[in-house]
Design a protein around this motif. Sequence first.
Motif, PDB file in Angstrom:
ATOM      1  N   ILE A  42       0.881  -1.172   0.000  1.00  6.73           N
ATOM      2  CA  ILE A  42       0.000   0.000   0.000  1.00  6.73           C
ATOM      3  C   ILE A  42       0.915   1.218   0.000  1.00  6.73           C
ATOM      4  N   GLU A  43       1.014   1.916  -1.133  1.00  9.15           N
ATOM      5  CA  GLU A  43       2.005   2.981  -1.216  1.00  9.15           C
ATOM      6  C   GLU A  43       1.544   4.134  -2.093  1.00  9.15           C
ATOM      7  N   GLY A  44       2.047   5.307  -1.731  1.00 12.11           N
ATOM      8  CA  GLY A  44       1.808   6.491  -2.544  1.00 12.11           C
ATOM      9  C   GLY A  44       0.397   7.021  -2.501  1.00 12.11           C
ATOM     10  N   ASN A  45      -0.400   6.586  -1.520  1.00 11.79           N
ATOM     11  CA  ASN A  45      -1.790   7.012  -1.449  1.00 11.79           C
ATOM     12  C   ASN A  45      -1.950   8.243  -0.558  1.00 11.79           C
ATOM     13  N   THR A  46      -2.988   9.021  -0.835  1.00 12.71           N
ATOM     14  CA  THR A  46      -3.384  10.132   0.022  1.00 12.71           C
ATOM     15  C   THR A  46      -4.755   9.808   0.606  1.00 12.71           C
ATOM     16  N   VAL A  47      -4.837   9.848   1.933  1.00 19.12           N
ATOM     17  CA  VAL A  47      -6.089   9.560   2.633  1.00 19.12           C
ATOM     18  C   VAL A  47      -6.416  10.778   3.488  1.00 19.12           C
ATOM     19  N   GLN A  48      -7.568  11.384   3.251  1.00 20.68           N
ATOM     20  CA  GLN A  48      -7.943  12.605   3.958  1.00 20.68           C
ATOM     21  C   GLN A  48      -9.388  12.527   4.447  1.00 20.68           C
ATOM     22  N   ARG A  49      -9.586  13.076   5.630  1.00 20.69           N
ATOM     23  CA  ARG A  49     -10.921  13.245   6.210  1.00 20.69           C
ATOM     24  C   ARG A  49     -11.691  11.920   6.230  1.00 20.69           C
ATOM     25  N   VAL A  50     -11.228  11.037   7.085  1.00 22.74           N
ATOM     26  CA  VAL A  50     -11.908   9.754   7.257  1.00 22.74           C
ATOM     27  C   VAL A  50     -12.449   9.677   8.677  1.00 22.74           C
ATOM     28  N   GLN A  51     -13.567   9.014   8.819  1.00 16.75           N
ATOM     29  CA  GLN A  51     -14.205   8.911  10.130  1.00 16.75           C
ATOM     30  C   GLN A  51     -13.420   8.005  11.074  1.00 16.75           C
ATOM     31  N   GLY A  52     -12.703   7.049  10.515  1.00 17.31           N
ATOM     32  CA  GLY A  52     -11.985   6.103  11.352  1.00 17.31           C
ATOM     33  C   GLY A  52     -10.506   6.067  11.033  1.00 17.31           C
ATOM     34  N   ASP A  53      -9.988   4.851  10.763  1.00 19.13           N
ATOM     35  CA  ASP A  53      -8.561   4.642  10.530  1.00 19.13           C
ATOM     36  C   ASP A  53      -8.155   5.060   9.123  1.00 19.13           C
ATOM     37  N   GLY A  54      -6.888   5.442   9.001  1.00 19.58           N
ATOM     38  CA  GLY A  54      -6.369   5.801   7.687  1.00 19.58           C
ATOM     39  C   GLY A  54      -6.044   4.579   6.851  1.00 19.58           C
TER      40      GLY A  54
END
Length: 748
Positions: A255-267
């Motif tokens: 799992i690489e190079g991803n952008t995760v923003q504004r999540v209710q739980g875990d990234g």
Amino acid sequence: MMTAARRLRMPATRPSGAWILLTVVAVTMTQLGTAGASALGAPPGNATWYVDCSAPAGGNGTMAAPFDSLQSANQLTLGPGDQLLFRRGTVCPGMLAPRGNGAPGDPIVIGQYAAGSPFASLPTISGGGTVTAAVWLADMSDVTVEDLQLTNAGNSTGVHRGLYFTSNTGPVSDLTVRDLEVDNVDGDNSFTGGKQGGGIVGQALSSVGRFSNVMIEDNFVHDVSRQGITIYGTTSGSRPPATSPWPQASTGVVIEGNTVQRVQGDGIVPLGTDGAVVQHNLVEQGNLGGYNWLSSSRNCAAGIWAWDANNTLIQYNEVSGMAFGPSTNPSSLNGCDGEGFDADYNQDGTVIQYNYSHDNAGGFILLCTDQSPHRVVIRYNLSVDDNATFNPSPCALVIDPATNNLDGVEMYNNTIVAPTPRVTVELDESLAKMVPPLYGSFEFENNIVDATSPDAANHYFWCGTDCTNNVFSGMPVPSGATNSVTADPQFLLPWLRGSGLWVANAFRLRPSSPALGAGVVAPAGFPPPATHDFFGVPVNTPPTIGFSESADRWAAPAVTAQPASAFYTTGESLDFTAAASGIPAPNVQWQYSANAGATWANVPGATATTLSVGPLNGFVNGWEVRAVFANRFGSAASAAATVRWAATSVLRPSNGATVSGRVILDAAATSGATQVRYELIGAGRGDQVVATGTLTLFGWLSVWNAATVAAGVYSLVAVATFPGGVVSTSAPVTITVGDVSASAKTAS
């Protein structure tokens, strides 16, 4: 070494000029490929199907008559090399649930095509909150999904996903999920019921279900509930130690190079995996649904962590802005977790290294004390302005120091900068004062803990009984700590704050830092010790305290290998090589001079450490070349190397001459020749060295007795030898060797 570099990036929201050009090329190639498939004899199974949900009527799946709905696409059984492409700028409602399998090296590709404006947005598949997922890959192997926007909004009950891949009837392998935008996925956000929903979710659904070789890269996941990216790699409940085989686990998960923003739980969370790699990701603003950990409706999440997993590698990630809950006020705490990272229980062999954590309301890292031992190493990370340094907590609410503790957990060579570094349990310092019996053999070594507020003395910090060779600056030394350093660590730019791994450069050490070489060697064991620091610098013995091994690694270039002068013959080429050190690594530009170094000009395009020139002629004889190395801290030029022409010619005898008796041989050779020999060719003989010249003011002179060869016509050449084994052979001159005895008889 920020390798890296792969990259932390968020996909662009509007196309760049380069992207437009690539899109136009892609459109052209797609159209050509479609038009020419039959004529070129495309093999069966390499079909391309088109879906345009804005089409006025459904077609047969060609570009000219595309399908107009997901229902039509779902009727296909795809095979190796097939493509299922959605038109840019369109929205397809419902769930895409394709069928079939690709083959190793020949996957099914589900993606986009452009028809019309290249500025059109990605094709969107909108689940509308009524389906399990916008895209569901059920028991499909050898599949690539790319360049789509997936949404599933409108229903906050039930479990929903953007992209969902599952393994039920048997193992699934070789999945690639990349360059997706997954957003606005609504669903159950509860701690107990919502963890299987979110942006990108993989799940083994049976005892025979598992995954191998899964790549999830370069996706933009935002505004989803509950998880950002999660994979449930097994249903097996019997995880062995990390050093033992675990055939039920999913493997090859990256799992690489991803952008995760504004999540209710875990990234990002890999579960049920062995050897998962989570790297070069950006997680911002997670745990937005965080709620009171003491409540039956608690909600707890962290940025990146692993569970029911072995040998997980978490590195080169950035996590920031994790929430704790409605209140972080010490007098009215209401929240749960919210750390950047989590070394949870039910995992073994985890390495959390080379990450950047900052501005997380729940702190830098959670250390669960349950199910001892569980081996995890937290090393060479940077934590800036996190609300707590670490949180040692009985996450399963089991308090038994004999079996539930931090045995096997090592935290070394991290750099921690915060107004008030502290140790808490769910941000409660009073609870943290109650958990020292659960520390076990926890190791806290070679860390820099730098307090930037005078209020730090009023906060609790205890690092166990194996707390040694740390820097505690601006704060009291914890009780029981040994070999501590209390002086200023002397960061380069201690005031600098921001997003991006580049910020880490600000917390390198100055040459006068007391942390240099003041560490203790990390004990050998499992996982094995680190070999380099955050920046890729090898670990010394003894090591430096903190995440940066060496001082002030911003260095101007220094030439370490000089180019050597070289000879060439007409038509040949030459290679010149130079090298230089410097941090960051310097760029190189080769230059040439045609006037003995009086002026220099760049050699166009010569930006590698080796310069290749040629084919050469005598015109460039005596020219010089050099390499100029530069980074933002300076430049350095190598010594000049001379391009030297190796050439020779016969001066005497002249071409066509008749010779007899003692003959003077003379040749000219360019400067630098070490030897000139004369060879005779012809009259049925091979090459014969007849003389060797001596360098004089008049050339390379020698005397040859022509009577040593039979009368006849010969070719005479001069062969010059130069340094480096370069040999130049002159153009031949034709000579006739006369019969000396016959000439004498005629004269008498």
